[in-house]
Design an enzyme around this catalytic site. Structure first.
Site, PDB file in Angstrom:
ATOM      1  CG  HIS A 160      38.863  36.395  40.611  1.00 55.40           C
ATOM      2  ND1 HIS A 160      38.490  37.675  40.266  1.00 55.40           N
ATOM      3  CD2 HIS A 160      39.712  35.972  39.634  1.00 55.40           C
ATOM      4  CE1 HIS A 160      39.083  38.009  39.136  1.00 55.40           C
ATOM      5  NE2 HIS A 160      39.824  37.000  38.728  1.00 55.40           N
ATOM      6  CG  ASP A 207      44.731  32.265  37.971  1.00 51.44           C
ATOM      7  OD1 ASP A 207      45.001  32.387  36.764  1.00 51.44           O
ATOM      8  OD2 ASP A 207      44.365  33.216  38.676  1.00 51.44           O
TER       9      ASP A 207
END
Length: 428
Positions: free
Chosen positions: A306, A363
């Site tokens: 991320h 995600d």
């Protein structure tokens, strides 16, 4: 006395006010820089530029901290509902029982769309991406509700906020139903928010449909985890568009378009597309991991790492258990999900990914859950938009209450041609 920093440009020295947030974040106020020096700053992607002061969301990427209005995401995820978190983000405090009852009731009675929306959806191609359909339909809400468009009228804002939260799940579900020709389902206001959305998505007039409580809980949790994330691309878009004093529906429509991009909200769709590619090429998870590690290969491991979180994504830690619960409860067995579990196990143990802190993020797990419940990949981002909606609204509302609010107007450094004479067409 306010603290200042000094900036020297040639023989000129200017004072830049220093700002410090409640969590120790520090900033230099350069709002007078161009006026006093003729210079601007260059910061592609705005990675080091603060556009506002906000009290909504706090992130510490190094320590893996995410808080909404001061509350740890772990506490909210385990003890709140999505509508309760929505109230918190928009109004600044956790609701009392009576406040939550009023808020929930108001959302429930606004879930239905005007019948003329059917004509809007029927005018779209069957293969229209749901995000394009959602953006168009949300923008069209302003034409159906001209009575509540003033961003500085508190009563009109409240009406628009409640309508927006209530109707986006209906709009998203209608976009999905339209894509393969199923009839639109009316909302069932006796159902809770997430259960109603699943009904709108998966029910049909021919048979009964009852949402699975485990799935409802997992989707509600995902919506909470996605509800806000500071000044990301789509949130900044809502603020920038909203700064022109446009109505809430138009600003949210713009945010939906920003979220659509594969570098933003489309990441969970890319996870499933990656898994499908691995399956279709007949690879094992280990073979794909080795390809992703190779400098000579363009394969990328989607859903890992991320930009903000440098150690772990706190949302991923929370959703992993929900992911396991959904798969176990539904008894889902598919090649895609087998590959996903293998990838997760390999990457969490492989030194290459451990050293680079490439851990599964939210995600990755959200894509697996959405796939398991039968949601097509092109709908993943629409579900993300439903979750992010209260954050967008909260940021838009906060911006309009900011006494320093100005219309967004970034500067640039021009690198084009200098002044040159115009050559008539017959001489070129």
């Amino acid at each position: 006395m306010a603290k200042t920093a000094q900036l020297r440009i040639g023989d000129q020295t200017i004072e830049l006010p220093m700002l410090e947030g409640t969590e120790g974040e520090r900033a230099l106020d350069i709002s007078r820089l161009r006026a006093e020096t003729g210079y601007i700053t260059m910061d592609p992607g705005y990675a080091n530029t603060g556009s506002c002061q906000s009290s909504i969301c706090f992130i510490n990427g190094e320590q893996g901290i995410l808080r909404y209005r001061g509350y740890d995401i772990e506490d909210l995820a385990s003890r709140s509902s999505f509508l309760e978190v929505s109230f918190l983000l928009i109004y600044g405090t956790l609701p009392t029982p009576s406040q939550l009852d009023y808020f929930t009731h108001s959302i429930r009675i606004h879930t239905m769309l005007h019948e003329d929306f059917k004509a809007l959806f029927s005018s779209l191609p069957k293969d229209a991406h749901p995000m394009a359909a959602c953006s168009a339909a949300v923008g069209a809400l302003a034409t159906f509700y001209p009575d509540s468009l003033d961003p500085r009228n508190s009563r009109q804002v409240e009406i628009s906020v409640h309508r927006m939260i209530a109707k986006l799940p209906t709009i998203a579900a209608y976009a999905y139903k339209h894509s393969f020709g199923q009839p639109f389902m009316f909302p069932r206001n006796s159902l809770e928010y997430v259960a109603n959305f699943l009904h709108l998505m998966f029910a049909n007039p021919c048979e009964e449909y009852e949402p699975d409580p485990v799935v409802v809980k997992a989707i509600d949790l995902l919506l909470i985890l996605h509800a806000d994330h500071e000044q990301n691309c789509s949130t900044s878009t809502v603020r920038l568009v909203g700064s022109s004093m446009v109505n809430l529906f138009a600003a949210i429509s713009a945010g939906i378009n920003a979220l659509w991009g594969p570098r933003h909200g489309g990441a969970n769709q890319e996870v499933i597309e990656m898994l499908a590619a691995i399956r279709d090429e007949g690879m094992t998870a280990r073979q794909f991991v080795e390809r992703a590690k190779s400098k000579d290969d363009t394969s990328r491991l989607m859903g890992f790492g991320h930009r903000v979180y440098k150690n772990h994504d706190p949302r991923a830690t929370i959703i992993k258990k929900a992911c396991d619960d959904v798969l176990a409860k539904l008894g889902v067995h598919s090649k895609l999900l087998e590959i996903a579990k293998d990838l997760e196990e390999i990457a969490l143990k492989d030194d290459y990914f451990v050293e680079r802190k490439l851990y599964p993020n939210v995600d990755f797990y959200s894509g697996v859950i959405y796939n398991a419940i039968g949601t097509p990949a092109n709908m993943f981002t629409a579900l993300f938009a439903i979750g992010r909606l209260p954050g967008w609204i909260a940021q838009w509302v906060e911006m309009h209450g900011d006494p320093d609010m100005k219309i967004g107007r970034p500067r640039q450094v021009y690198v084009g041609e200098n002044a040159r004479p115009f050559v008539p067409l017959d001489q070129r």
